[in-house]
Design a protein around this motif. Sequence first.
Motif, PDB file in Angstrom:
ATOM      1  N   UNK A 191       7.120   7.749  38.761  1.00 24.80           N
ATOM      2  CA  UNK A 191       6.843   6.332  38.512  1.00 24.80           C
ATOM      3  C   UNK A 191       7.816   5.440  39.274  1.00 24.80           C
ATOM      4  N   UNK A 192       9.078   5.860  39.366  1.00 29.08           N
ATOM      5  CA  UNK A 192      10.096   5.053  40.048  1.00 29.08           C
ATOM      6  C   UNK A 192       9.790   4.905  41.533  1.00 29.08           C
ATOM      7  N   UNK A 193       9.141   5.913  42.113  1.00 27.60           N
ATOM      8  CA  UNK A 193       8.807   5.827  43.532  1.00 27.60           C
ATOM      9  C   UNK A 193       7.411   5.249  43.757  1.00 27.60           C
ATOM     10  N   UNK A 194       6.728   4.859  42.673  1.00 27.12           N
ATOM     11  CA  UNK A 194       5.405   4.272  42.792  1.00 27.12           C
ATOM     12  C   UNK A 194       4.340   5.264  43.209  1.00 27.12           C
ATOM     13  N   UNK A 195       4.532   6.530  42.887  1.00 30.02           N
ATOM     14  CA  UNK A 195       3.594   7.571  43.295  1.00 30.02           C
ATOM     15  C   UNK A 195       2.318   7.524  42.464  1.00 30.02           C
ATOM     16  N   UNK A 196       1.221   7.971  43.072  1.00 28.12           N
ATOM     17  CA  UNK A 196      -0.029   8.085  42.341  1.00 28.12           C
ATOM     18  C   UNK A 196      -0.114   9.361  41.533  1.00 28.12           C
ATOM     19  N   UNK A 197       0.779  10.287  41.782  1.00 33.40           N
ATOM     20  CA  UNK A 197       0.835  11.549  41.047  1.00 33.40           C
ATOM     21  C   UNK A 197       1.463  11.322  39.682  1.00 33.40           C
ATOM     22  N   UNK A 198       0.928  11.990  38.648  1.00 27.77           N
ATOM     23  CA  UNK A 198       1.515  11.895  37.314  1.00 27.77           C
ATOM     24  C   UNK A 198       1.835  13.283  36.784  1.00 27.77           C
ATOM     25  N   UNK A 199       2.785  13.349  35.851  1.00 29.13           N
ATOM     26  CA  UNK A 199       3.169  14.595  35.193  1.00 29.13           C
ATOM     27  C   UNK A 199       2.781  14.509  33.726  1.00 29.13           C
ATOM     28  N   UNK A 200       2.122  15.533  33.236  1.00 17.35           N
ATOM     29  CA  UNK A 200       1.610  15.576  31.869  1.00 17.35           C
ATOM     30  C   UNK A 200       1.928  16.955  31.295  1.00 17.35           C
ATOM     31  N   UNK A 201       2.048  17.039  29.970  1.00 18.94           N
ATOM     32  CA  UNK A 201       2.301  18.321  29.315  1.00 18.94           C
ATOM     33  C   UNK A 201       1.201  18.609  28.296  1.00 18.94           C
ATOM     34  N   UNK A 202       1.082  19.874  27.949  1.00 15.64           N
ATOM     35  CA  UNK A 202       0.090  20.291  26.959  1.00 15.64           C
ATOM     36  C   UNK A 202       0.601  21.534  26.248  1.00 15.64           C
ATOM     37  N   UNK A 203       0.024  21.813  25.088  1.00 13.59           N
ATOM     38  CA  UNK A 203       0.311  23.091  24.434  1.00 13.59           C
ATOM     39  C   UNK A 203      -0.965  23.603  23.773  1.00 13.59           C
ATOM     40  N   UNK A 204      -1.113  24.932  23.649  1.00 15.05           N
ATOM     41  CA  UNK A 204      -2.372  25.516  23.180  1.00 15.05           C
ATOM     42  C   UNK A 204      -2.477  25.732  21.693  1.00 15.05           C
ATOM     43  N   UNK A 205      -1.430  25.366  20.932  1.00 15.44           N
ATOM     44  CA  UNK A 205      -1.429  25.715  19.524  1.00 15.44           C
ATOM     45  C   UNK A 205      -1.236  27.208  19.356  1.00 15.44           C
ATOM     46  N   UNK A 206      -1.863  27.755  18.324  1.00 13.69           N
ATOM     47  CA  UNK A 206      -1.792  29.196  18.073  1.00 13.69           C
ATOM     48  C   UNK A 206      -3.049  29.832  18.638  1.00 13.69           C
ATOM     49  N   UNK A 207      -2.944  30.353  19.847  1.00 10.97           N
ATOM     50  CA  UNK A 207      -4.108  30.904  20.531  1.00 10.97           C
ATOM     51  C   UNK A 207      -4.013  32.414  20.622  1.00 10.97           C
ATOM     52  N   UNK A 208      -5.145  33.056  20.535  1.00 15.56           N
ATOM     53  CA  UNK A 208      -5.214  34.510  20.548  1.00 15.56           C
ATOM     54  C   UNK A 208      -5.215  35.005  21.992  1.00 15.56           C
ATOM     55  N   UNK A 209      -4.023  35.249  22.535  1.00 18.34           N
ATOM     56  CA  UNK A 209      -3.881  35.699  23.913  1.00 18.34           C
ATOM     57  C   UNK A 209      -2.923  36.892  23.961  1.00 18.34           C
ATOM     58  N   UNK A 210      -2.680  37.391  25.166  1.00 19.17           N
ATOM     59  CA  UNK A 210      -1.774  38.523  25.347  1.00 19.17           C
ATOM     60  C   UNK A 210      -0.307  38.125  25.328  1.00 19.17           C
ATOM     61  N   UNK A 211      -0.023  36.830  25.154  1.00 18.66           N
ATOM     62  CA  UNK A 211       1.351  36.362  25.300  1.00 18.66           C
ATOM     63  C   UNK A 211       2.286  36.985  24.274  1.00 18.66           C
ATOM     64  N   UNK A 212       1.761  37.362  23.096  1.00 19.31           N
ATOM     65  CA  UNK A 212       2.628  37.902  22.042  1.00 19.31           C
ATOM     66  C   UNK A 212       2.925  39.390  22.224  1.00 19.31           C
ATOM     67  N   UNK A 213       2.500  39.975  23.351  1.00 22.08           N
ATOM     68  CA  UNK A 213       2.657  41.419  23.505  1.00 22.08           C
ATOM     69  C   UNK A 213       4.112  41.874  23.497  1.00 22.08           C
ATOM     70  N   UNK A 214       5.042  40.984  23.800  1.00 19.09           N
ATOM     71  CA  UNK A 214       6.467  41.353  23.802  1.00 19.09           C
ATOM     72  C   UNK A 214       7.154  41.087  22.470  1.00 19.09           C
ATOM     73  N   UNK A 215       6.408  40.607  21.471  1.00 20.86           N
ATOM     74  CA  UNK A 215       7.008  40.323  20.173  1.00 20.86           C
ATOM     75  C   UNK A 215       7.419  41.627  19.499  1.00 20.86           C
ATOM     76  N   UNK A 216       8.429  41.568  18.624  1.00 16.51           N
ATOM     77  CA  UNK A 216       8.797  42.757  17.868  1.00 16.51           C
ATOM     78  C   UNK A 216       7.598  43.297  17.082  1.00 16.51           C
ATOM     79  N   UNK A 217       7.575  44.604  16.828  1.00 12.24           N
ATOM     80  CA  UNK A 217       6.422  45.248  16.199  1.00 12.24           C
ATOM     81  C   UNK A 217       6.065  44.618  14.859  1.00 12.24           C
TER      82      UNK A 217
END
Length: 300
Positions: A191-217
């Motif tokens: 924004x300070x440089x007057x760019x047309x590009x923007x930065x946005x964030x998101x999160x998926x909540x509790x989604x059923x994916x492979x991401x938890x594969x490294x969690x303790x048993x």
Amino acid sequence: MGTNWTTREIPDQHGRVAVVTGANTGLGLETAGALADRGAAVVLAVRDVAKGRAAAARIGGDVTVRELDLSSLESVRAAAAALRQAHPRIDLLVNNAGVMFTPKQTTRDGFELQLGTNHLGHFALTGLLLEPLLAAPGSRVVTVSSTGHRIRAAIRFEDLQWERSYSRAGAYGQSKLANLMFTYELQRRLAARGAGTVAVAAHPGASNTELVRNSPAALRAVSDRLSPLLTQSAAMGALPTLRAATDPAVLGGQYYGPGGRGELRGHPRLVTSSPGSYDLAAQRRLWAVSEDLTGVRFPR
């Protein structure tokens, strides 16, 4: 537009180039697939090229694969150079890939694995791709965080790499908090440089994916039992990212997540992050540290 935002709301994406990290499975695959369905030229930036090609075949459309290992700055630089050569303009960068609750490990560059992959790798990639992003009117950088950013809710500048002690959950929370602080500081700089590009964030909540594969048993066992009650599909989990990436009403610096109770499930809406994530001094300090660690300086 109704409150139950879905992929039907995605505007036509023909003529747009989208780069999605970690796009061969889970949230990334759903994100890439939805963008391709609406006509975008999608690059699957993935560590495993063979799996990426299989994902591209499933998606169909204008989809290509680019090797990217976010735990290696050498790989990040090589991927960014190839992307810049192939795409002088990039309309959308989705920083989606990530690891979660891993045992104590380091990246090839000696960073704690979760911080190095989830934050520093994406920080470097974004900086190296900023030129083609700035060249595309209305471009966006969407970085995927997590409700886990509230775990311990601070950046451990005194022991950033968890060398004195290690917590799987704490290190994950720090990396996801870093994703948000990076987004907010990046938006302020754009924004300070007057760019047309923007930065946005998101999160998926509790989604059923492979991401938890490294969690303790024990945690995986509990997750398996409660999953039908608490989690949603990867397709639903990808909706906040897709809304952040394509909704014309989105503004830079916003954060999207599921609209249900506790932000665990539901259709995407505008949400807020932890109070600590808005700490300007910490954001700027993290930015400076990230530049020093990666050697990537964003163009001014």
